[in-house]
Design a protein around this motif. Structure first.
Motif, mmCIF file in Angstrom:
data_model
loop_
_atom_site.group_PDB
_atom_site.id
_atom_site.type_symbol
_atom_site.label_atom_id
_atom_site.label_comp_id
_atom_site.label_asym_id
_atom_site.label_seq_id
_atom_site.Cartn_x
_atom_site.Cartn_y
_atom_site.Cartn_z
ATOM 1 N N ALA A 22 0.835 -1.196 0.000
ATOM 2 C CA ALA A 22 0.000 0.000 0.000
ATOM 3 C C ALA A 22 0.869 1.244 0.000
ATOM 4 C CB ALA A 22 -0.911 -0.017 1.222
ATOM 5 N N GLY A 23 0.267 2.361 -0.329
ATOM 6 C CA GLY A 23 0.962 3.636 -0.329
ATOM 7 C C GLY A 23 1.215 4.115 -1.735
ATOM 8 N N ILE A 24 1.040 5.412 -1.925
ATOM 9 C CA ILE A 24 1.172 6.003 -3.264
ATOM 10 C C ILE A 24 2.601 5.877 -3.780
ATOM 11 C CG2 ILE A 24 1.060 8.166 -4.568
ATOM 12 C CD1 ILE A 24 -1.294 8.933 -2.715
ATOM 13 N N LYS A 25 3.587 6.253 -2.967
ATOM 14 C CA LYS A 25 4.988 6.192 -3.416
ATOM 15 C C LYS A 25 5.404 4.770 -3.780
ATOM 16 C CE LYS A 25 7.258 10.059 -1.147
ATOM 17 N NZ LYS A 25 8.301 10.415 -0.165
ATOM 18 N N LEU A 26 5.080 3.829 -2.906
ATOM 19 C CA LEU A 26 5.462 2.444 -3.142
ATOM 20 C C LEU A 26 4.742 1.894 -4.370
ATOM 21 C CD1 LEU A 26 7.009 -0.066 -2.306
ATOM 22 C CD2 LEU A 26 5.057 -0.675 -0.859
ATOM 23 N N SER A 27 3.443 2.126 -4.467
ATOM 24 C CA SER A 27 2.677 1.622 -5.610
ATOM 25 C C SER A 27 3.204 2.181 -6.917
ATOM 26 C CB SER A 27 1.194 1.975 -5.451
ATOM 27 O OG SER A 27 0.658 1.339 -4.322
ATOM 28 N N TYR A 28 3.508 3.472 -6.926
ATOM 29 C CA TYR A 28 4.044 4.099 -8.138
ATOM 30 C C TYR A 28 5.394 3.483 -8.498
ATOM 31 C CZ TYR A 28 6.050 7.511 -11.313
ATOM 32 O OH TYR A 28 6.642 8.111 -12.401
ATOM 33 N N ALA A 29 6.269 3.370 -7.511
ATOM 34 C CA ALA A 29 7.612 2.832 -7.759
ATOM 35 C C ALA A 29 7.542 1.383 -8.260
ATOM 36 C CB ALA A 29 8.461 2.916 -6.489
ATOM 37 N N VAL A 30 6.702 0.570 -7.658
ATOM 38 C CA VAL A 30 6.577 -0.825 -8.081
ATOM 39 C C VAL A 30 6.053 -0.893 -9.509
ATOM 40 C CG1 VAL A 30 5.335 -2.991 -7.692
ATOM 41 C CG2 VAL A 30 6.361 -1.790 -5.762
ATOM 42 N N ALA A 31 5.010 -0.113 -9.811
ATOM 43 C CA ALA A 31 4.429 -0.131 -11.164
ATOM 44 C C ALA A 31 5.441 0.340 -12.205
ATOM 45 C CB ALA A 31 3.173 0.744 -11.206
#
Length: 160
Positions: A22-31
């Motif tokens: 979860a989390g915007i930064k993590l989700s963006y980085a993973v994607a």
């Protein structure tokens, strides 16, 4: 990051169970990293190109193996410990055939070996891939050890 690490990380992130991340930064980085690594991995894999003569030879070997492999009563290949089994009655014949074929195709095999050696050297070269990074604080408490291990390559605190 070496080219080999790009391949490994691309596979790890592609197979990762994203549940609990979860989390915007993590989700963006993973994607973003999944996309970037996937594209880079395809480019790296495309560098390994065998000559057509080697591909034909390998297909011929495969057909010889199928003709000498052990099959069950339904005609399906027998697999033990993740490996196809040779029919014991045909094993010696198969070994002699392959020995003969290897001798006939020695130049083709040497050329393929050289290509593989060059590719292996290429895998040890540094990649120019640019990845998104995150901090440990960007991860939620629900991350599990498998997920953390798979994503550790993109954590600032783990980079040396």
């Amino acid at each position: 990051m070496k080219n080999l690490e790009v391949l490994r990380n691309s596979e790890r992130i592609a197979l990762l169970d994203m549940a609990g991340l979860a989390g915007i930064k993590l989700s963006y980085a993973v994607a973003q990293n999944a996309k970037t690594l996937g594209e880079e991995a395809l480019a790296i894999q495309s560098k390994l190109k065998y000559p057509e003569e080697y591909i034909k030879m390998r297909d011929e070997y495969r057909e010889h193996f199928k003709a000498h492999a052990l099959k069950d009563t339904d005609g399906k290949f027998v697999i033990e410990e993740g490996k196809y089994k040779l029919d014991l009655e045909k094993e010696e014949e198969y070994k002699k055939l392959i020995e003969s074929k290897n001798s006939e195709n020695q130049l083709i095999l040497e050329k393929a070996q050289k290509i593989e050696e060059e590719y292996n050297l290429f895998l040890e070269e540094d990649s120019n891939v640019k990845l998104e990074t995150v901090k440990l604080e960007d991860f939620s408490e629900s991350i599990n050890p498998v997920q953390m291990d798979a994503l550790s390559f993109m954590v600032d605190e783990f980079k040396g």
